[in-house]
Enzyme design. Structure first.
Site, short mmCIF file in Angstrom:
data_model
loop_
_atom_site.label_atom_id
_atom_site.label_comp_id
_atom_site.label_asym_id
_atom_site.label_seq_id
_atom_site.Cartn_x
_atom_site.Cartn_y
_atom_site.Cartn_z
N HIS A 82 48.72 46.02 49.90
CA HIS A 82 48.13 46.36 48.88
C HIS A 82 48.50 45.49 47.59
O HIS A 82 47.41 45.07 46.83
CB HIS A 82 48.43 47.73 48.39
N HIS B 34 46.45 42.05 47.03
CA HIS B 34 46.06 41.96 45.29
C HIS B 34 47.25 41.11 44.99
O HIS B 34 48.41 41.59 44.99
CB HIS B 34 45.96 43.29 45.09
N GLU C 163 47.24 40.81 39.48
CA GLU C 163 45.99 41.30 38.72
C GLU C 163 46.33 41.85 37.39
O GLU C 163 45.65 41.66 36.40
CB GLU C 163 45.32 42.41 39.59
N HIS D 91 42.12 38.40 43.11
CA HIS D 91 42.12 38.24 41.76
C HIS D 91 42.90 37.02 41.27
O HIS D 91 42.45 36.15 40.71
CB HIS D 91 42.92 39.73 41.34
N ASP E 184 34.61 44.12 44.86
CA ASP E 184 35.70 45.01 44.58
C ASP E 184 35.59 46.46 44.16
O ASP E 184 35.00 47.14 45.04
CB ASP E 184 36.46 44.51 43.43
#
Length: 439
Positions: free
Chosen positions: A197, A224, A227, A261, A312
């Site tokens: 994650h 991710h 971000e 991202h 997303d």
């Protein structure tokens, strides 16, 4: 086909022969009229679009999160409220409708970044993968290919226990995550990948376990990455380095890995990502919706990071808008135009997106590739009037998802003349599924 984009040029009069196994048997150009028995596709036909980053349940947040002000972190609290109401049945209904919306937008494959694994109190369902299986079934029902990026989410932040909202996301340890994820099976139209994650949600000592699981199976690994500036600050406080450096040190970066991202990066981070061959998934409509910032996509690509695109949070579902937004955001950031050609942006939305989610045999109109393609109408108020040779520029910089006329997956029409062939009333399906989460 009236016109088709064949990777570099727009060609008129193209015929695609599709074999019984759902692959392109031949690509013929200069065809003056549709052969007997052929299905004529009027407009510009592109390879199917790949949505490399999706959280299907976020679709229920559309408009709701536009009331008031705040940041990513306040948005997240509303997201948790929706996540708490999901069960395998409601998630299947919602995802089925969302994936149908994607098909209407010309998307033929989706990378689903899946972390809502268990019951709200963290108790596994009788089938520990019931939620993931619901997503797989939903994609099949909607006619899409899916890569289920089963996600390790173990901590509320750098080793802290999950909070009450996050209990259903966590398997406790990376080893327990790996055991559960190993039971997921791919199949026709389905591939299984892995995800971390974020560096917040997987303790540093367990990052390598997830990376090794993906490496041993040669499957995509997504994460991710940077971000939020707050994530970077917390990572430096906990480990004395940036998230990209932490991932590099634990063997996460590499050619089968995609950072999602990649917004707030240092020059050193860009070098780590590019030099390792790690890809970048930009999600411009979400990044601007959440006020996250504009990532250094051009710098990343120049350093060696392949770009792809995702929707997303599904503030909108429109890969053409994502492609356009990546260029237009860079124009705003640099006050200069023309960072990517229309062809380069289409590659990010097609071939490179498919490769990022493990469908290396899709995303091109070539012999032997999967027969997945979509046709953009060139006769709407948005697209009419352009020179035929500029059809790719028209698709990227003027068309929207509303201009998609046909979507074909494996040689089978999923969307015909703007209507979904498997789910006839997609708006009603969305309204019903989202309404059930508000009861």
């Amino acid at each position: 086909m009236e016109q088709a984009w064949l990777g570099a040029n727009v060609e008129p009069g193209v015929a695609l022969d599709v074999s019984p196994d759902g692959r392109i048997a031949a690509v013929r150009t200069g065809v003056e009229a549709p052969p007997p028995g052929a299905v004529a596709l009027r407009g510009l036909t592109l390879p199917g679009l790949a949505n490399a980053h999706s959280h299907a349940f976020h679709r229920a947040l559309r408009s709701t999160v536009q009331v008031g002000s705040g940041t990513f972190w306040t948005w997240r609290e509303v997201m948790y409220q929706v996540a708490a109401k999901l069960d395998p049945d409601t998630y299947h209904a919602l995802a089925r409708a969302v994936y149908a919306e994607m098909a209407l937008a010309g998307i033929t494959a989706v990378g689903e970044f899946h972390y809502v694994h268990h019951a709200p109190d963290g108790t596994p369902y009788d089938d520990p993968n019931a939620m993931g299986e619901a997503l797989i079934a939903a994609a099949r029902d909607a006619g899409l290919r899916i890569t289920l990026l089963d996600t390790a989410y173990l901590s509320s932040g750098f080793g802290a226990a999950p909070d009450s909202h996050q209990l259903r996301f966590s398997d406790g340890t990376a080893e327990a995550w790996a055991e559960r994820a190993a039971a997921l099976k791919g199949g026709d139209g389905v591939r299984i990948g892995a995800a971390i994650h974020s560096v917040r949600a997987v303790p540093a000592g367990q990052l390598g376990t997830v990376a090794a699981w993906a490496r041993e199976r040669d499957v995509p690994l997504h994460v991710h990455l940077s971000e939020q500036t707050a994530e970077n600050d917390a990572c430096r406080a906990a480990h004395g380095c940036t998230p990209a450096r932490l991932l590099s040190d634990h063997g996460v970066l590499g050619p089968r890995t995609t950072g999602v991202h990649n917004t707030h990066l240092t020059a050193g981070d860009i070098a780590l990502i590019g030099d390792s061959g790690t890809g970048t998934c930009m999600c411009p409509t979400t990044e601007r919706d959440l006020a996250d910032g504009i990532g250094p996509a051009a710098d990343l690509q120049r350093r060696g990071s392949t770009l792809c695109l995702g929707t997303d949070s599904h503030a909108v579902i429109d890969l053409l808008e994502e492609a356009r937004a990546m260029e237009l955001d860079e124009r705003l950031r640099t006050r200069r135009r023309g960072h990517w050609t229309a062809a380069a942006l289409l590659r990010a939305a097609t071939a490179d997106g498919h490769a990022a989610i493990g469908w290396d045999d899709a995303g091109v109109l070539e012999e032997g590739a999967l027969a997945d393609f979509t046709t953009i109408g060139l006769d709407s108020v948005r697209t009419v009037g352009a020179l035929p040779r500029l059809a790719a520029e028209t698709a990227v910089f003027a068309a929207t998802a509303a201009d998609v006329r046909h979507t074909v997956v494996g040689g089978r029409h999923v969307v015909r003349d703007g209507s979904h062939a498997l789910i006839p009333d997609v708006p009603s399906a969305l309204a019903s599924a989202i309404g059930a989460l508000r009861e």
